[in-house]
Motif scaffolding. Structure first.
Motif, PDB file in Angstrom:
ATOM      1  N   ALA A  14       0.816  -1.216   0.000  1.00 15.60           N
ATOM      2  CA  ALA A  14       0.000   0.000   0.000  1.00 15.60           C
ATOM      3  C   ALA A  14       0.848   1.264   0.000  1.00 15.60           C
ATOM      4  CB  ALA A  14      -0.934   0.010   1.203  1.00 15.60           C
ATOM      5  N   ASP A  15       2.138   1.132   0.244  1.00 15.05           N
ATOM      6  CA  ASP A  15       3.062   2.266   0.249  1.00 15.05           C
ATOM      7  C   ASP A  15       2.541   3.400   1.132  1.00 15.05           C
ATOM      8  OD1 ASP A  15       5.452   3.500  -0.408  1.00 15.05           O
ATOM      9  OD2 ASP A  15       4.577   4.529  -2.145  1.00 15.05           O
ATOM     10  N   LEU A  16       2.337   3.076   2.405  1.00 14.53           N
ATOM     11  CA  LEU A  16       1.820   4.035   3.377  1.00 14.53           C
ATOM     12  C   LEU A  16       2.917   4.853   4.042  1.00 14.53           C
ATOM     13  CD1 LEU A  16      -0.749   1.625   5.083  1.00 14.53           C
ATOM     14  CD2 LEU A  16      -1.234   3.430   3.415  1.00 14.53           C
ATOM     15  N   GLY A  17       4.140   4.596   3.690  1.00 13.06           N
ATOM     16  CA  GLY A  17       5.247   5.321   4.301  1.00 13.06           C
ATOM     17  C   GLY A  17       5.635   4.755   5.658  1.00 13.06           C
ATOM     18  N   LEU A  18       5.205   3.531   5.944  1.00  9.06           N
ATOM     19  CA  LEU A  18       5.540   2.885   7.212  1.00  9.06           C
ATOM     20  C   LEU A  18       6.710   1.935   6.993  1.00  9.06           C
ATOM     21  CD1 LEU A  18       1.939   1.871   8.344  1.00  9.06           C
ATOM     22  CD2 LEU A  18       3.260   3.838   9.122  1.00  9.06           C
ATOM     23  N   ASP A  19       7.628   1.899   7.967  1.00 13.86           N
ATOM     24  CA  ASP A  19       8.705   0.923   7.857  1.00 13.86           C
ATOM     25  C   ASP A  19       8.143  -0.471   8.170  1.00 13.86           C
ATOM     26  OD1 ASP A  19       8.628   0.555  10.670  1.00 13.86           O
ATOM     27  OD2 ASP A  19      10.204   2.021  10.993  1.00 13.86           O
ATOM     28  N   GLU A  20       8.920  -1.491   7.913  1.00 16.79           N
ATOM     29  CA  GLU A  20       8.445  -2.861   8.064  1.00 16.79           C
ATOM     30  C   GLU A  20       8.033  -3.165   9.502  1.00 16.79           C
ATOM     31  OE1 GLU A  20       9.726  -7.466   7.062  1.00 16.79           O
ATOM     32  OE2 GLU A  20      10.946  -5.813   6.290  1.00 16.79           O
ATOM     33  N   ASN A  21       8.755  -2.613  10.477  1.00 16.56           N
ATOM     34  CA  ASN A  21       8.419  -2.835  11.883  1.00 16.56           C
ATOM     35  C   ASN A  21       7.032  -2.273  12.212  1.00 16.56           C
ATOM     36  OD1 ASN A  21       8.911  -3.699  14.571  1.00 16.56           O
ATOM     37  ND2 ASN A  21       9.488  -1.608  15.117  1.00 16.56           N
ATOM     38  N   LYS A  22       6.745  -1.068  11.740  1.00 20.29           N
ATOM     39  CA  LYS A  22       5.425  -0.457  11.972  1.00 20.29           C
ATOM     40  C   LYS A  22       4.336  -1.258  11.258  1.00 20.29           C
ATOM     41  CE  LYS A  22       6.332   3.009  14.627  1.00 20.29           C
ATOM     42  NZ  LYS A  22       5.938   2.954  16.024  1.00 20.29           N
ATOM     43  N   CYS A  23       4.629  -1.749  10.063  1.00 18.11           N
ATOM     44  CA  CYS A  23       3.664  -2.584   9.344  1.00 18.11           C
ATOM     45  C   CYS A  23       3.364  -3.853  10.136  1.00 18.11           C
ATOM     46  CB  CYS A  23       4.183  -2.944   7.950  1.00 18.11           C
ATOM     47  SG  CYS A  23       4.155  -1.582   6.781  1.00 18.11           S
ATOM     48  N   GLU A  24       4.398  -4.457  10.720  1.00 13.22           N
ATOM     49  CA  GLU A  24       4.211  -5.660  11.531  1.00 13.22           C
ATOM     50  C   GLU A  24       3.379  -5.359  12.774  1.00 13.22           C
ATOM     51  OE1 GLU A  24       8.131  -7.179  12.298  1.00 13.22           O
ATOM     52  OE2 GLU A  24       8.373  -7.903  10.239  1.00 13.22           O
ATOM     53  N   GLN A  25       3.647  -4.225  13.427  1.00 18.08           N
ATOM     54  CA  GLN A  25       2.877  -3.846  14.612  1.00 18.08           C
ATOM     55  C   GLN A  25       1.411  -3.607  14.266  1.00 18.08           C
ATOM     56  OE1 GLN A  25       4.995  -0.408  16.075  1.00 18.08           O
ATOM     57  NE2 GLN A  25       6.370  -1.637  17.349  1.00 18.08           N
ATOM     58  N   LEU A  26       1.170  -2.906  13.176  1.00 24.64           N
ATOM     59  CA  LEU A  26      -0.199  -2.641  12.740  1.00 24.64           C
ATOM     60  C   LEU A  26      -0.905  -3.938  12.370  1.00 24.64           C
ATOM     61  CD1 LEU A  26      -2.450  -0.669  12.008  1.00 24.64           C
ATOM     62  CD2 LEU A  26      -1.361  -0.382   9.763  1.00 24.64           C
ATOM     63  N   ALA A  27      -0.225  -4.812  11.653  1.00 24.18           N
ATOM     64  CA  ALA A  27      -0.806  -6.095  11.261  1.00 24.18           C
ATOM     65  C   ALA A  27      -1.148  -6.936  12.487  1.00 24.18           C
ATOM     66  CB  ALA A  27       0.158  -6.853  10.349  1.00 24.18           C
ATOM     67  N   PHE A  28      -0.261  -6.968  13.470  1.00 23.72           N
ATOM     68  CA  PHE A  28      -0.505  -7.730  14.696  1.00 23.72           C
ATOM     69  C   PHE A  28      -1.704  -7.160  15.446  1.00 23.72           C
ATOM     70  CE2 PHE A  28       0.159  -8.846  19.161  1.00 23.72           C
ATOM     71  CZ  PHE A  28       0.387 -10.214  19.058  1.00 23.72           C
ATOM     72  N   TYR A  29      -1.781  -5.841  15.531  1.00 25.63           N
ATOM     73  CA  TYR A  29      -2.905  -5.198  16.221  1.00 25.63           C
ATOM     74  C   TYR A  29      -4.227  -5.530  15.532  1.00 25.63           C
ATOM     75  CZ  TYR A  29      -6.117  -1.733  17.990  1.00 25.63           C
ATOM     76  OH  TYR A  29      -7.230  -1.124  18.535  1.00 25.63           O
ATOM     77  N   LEU A  30      -4.275  -5.390  14.215  1.00 29.22           N
ATOM     78  CA  LEU A  30      -5.518  -5.663  13.490  1.00 29.22           C
ATOM     79  C   LEU A  30      -5.901  -7.137  13.571  1.00 29.22           C
ATOM     80  CD1 LEU A  30      -5.105  -3.380  10.352  1.00 29.22           C
ATOM     81  CD2 LEU A  30      -6.481  -2.972  12.400  1.00 29.22           C
ATOM     82  N   ALA A  31      -4.921  -8.025  13.467  1.00 28.67           N
ATOM     83  CA  ALA A  31      -5.213  -9.457  13.563  1.00 28.67           C
ATOM     84  C   ALA A  31      -5.695  -9.810  14.962  1.00 28.67           C
ATOM     85  CB  ALA A  31      -3.966 -10.275  13.209  1.00 28.67           C
ATOM     86  N   ASN A  32      -5.124  -9.184  15.972  1.00 31.10           N
ATOM     87  CA  ASN A  32      -5.513  -9.444  17.356  1.00 31.10           C
ATOM     88  C   ASN A  32      -6.922  -8.917  17.650  1.00 31.10           C
ATOM     89  OD1 ASN A  32      -4.838 -10.562  19.868  1.00 31.10           O
ATOM     90  ND2 ASN A  32      -4.279  -8.569  20.675  1.00 31.10           N
ATOM     91  N   ASN A  33      -7.373  -7.943  16.877  1.00 30.57           N
ATOM     92  CA  ASN A  33      -8.695  -7.342  17.053  1.00 30.57           C
ATOM     93  C   ASN A  33      -9.573  -7.588  15.832  1.00 30.57           C
ATOM     94  OD1 ASN A  33      -8.427  -5.703  19.673  1.00 30.57           O
ATOM     95  ND2 ASN A  33      -6.568  -5.211  18.535  1.00 30.57           N
ATOM     96  N   LYS A  34      -9.427  -8.767  15.219  1.00 32.47           N
ATOM     97  CA  LYS A  34     -10.102  -9.051  13.947  1.00 32.47           C
ATOM     98  C   LYS A  34     -11.617  -9.021  14.036  1.00 32.47           C
ATOM     99  CE  LYS A  34      -9.862 -14.107  14.211  1.00 32.47           C
ATOM    100  NZ  LYS A  34     -11.247 -14.409  14.341  1.00 32.47           N
ATOM    101  N   ASP A  35     -12.185  -9.424  15.167  1.00 28.00           N
ATOM    102  CA  ASP A  35     -13.642  -9.422  15.290  1.00 28.00           C
ATOM    103  C   ASP A  35     -14.189  -7.997  15.269  1.00 28.00           C
ATOM    104  OD1 ASP A  35     -13.669 -12.199  15.428  1.00 28.00           O
ATOM    105  OD2 ASP A  35     -13.555 -12.207  17.619  1.00 28.00           O
TER     106      ASP A  35
END
Length: 97
Positions: free
Chosen positions: A45-66
């Motif tokens: 998506a080229d959001l300007g986030l480094d890979e670490n921030k992308c991983e943190q965001l992905a983990f947060y969204l997956a953890n709150n998927k419902d």
């Protein structure tokens, strides 16, 4: 002496979390799969986030998927203030995510 059965989620040779039930271990493993699948989606998506921030965001969204799923369906969120879900009484975190 007691016998304790534990279920350990291992990713890339690293223990991530230990559970006392298979159901919880499977749910956590599935959440990690979702997180792993979201990282390339965010990077693409080229959001300007480094890979670490992308991983943190992905983990947060997956953890709150419902909750995320409900929001994507158009449901109205009725929370006043964000709260972190950090207490897990039946699991032991064996690494820092």
């Amino acid at each position: 002496m007691a016998v304790i059965t534990q279920f350990v989620v291992v990713r890339e040779g690293v223990e991530k979390m230990t559970f006392i039930s298979k159901k919880e271990a499977d749910a956590y493993d599935k959440m990690l799969d979702i997180s792993d699948n979201l990282v390339p989606f965010f990077i693409k998506a080229d959001l300007g986030l480094d890979e670490n921030k992308c991983e943190q965001l992905a983990f947060y969204l997956a953890n709150n998927k419902d909750e995320l799923s409900n929001l994507l369906k158009g449901a109205v969120q009725v929370k006043n203030a964000p709260t972190a879900k950090t207490k897990k009484t039946t699991a032991k975190n064996t690494s820092a995510e």
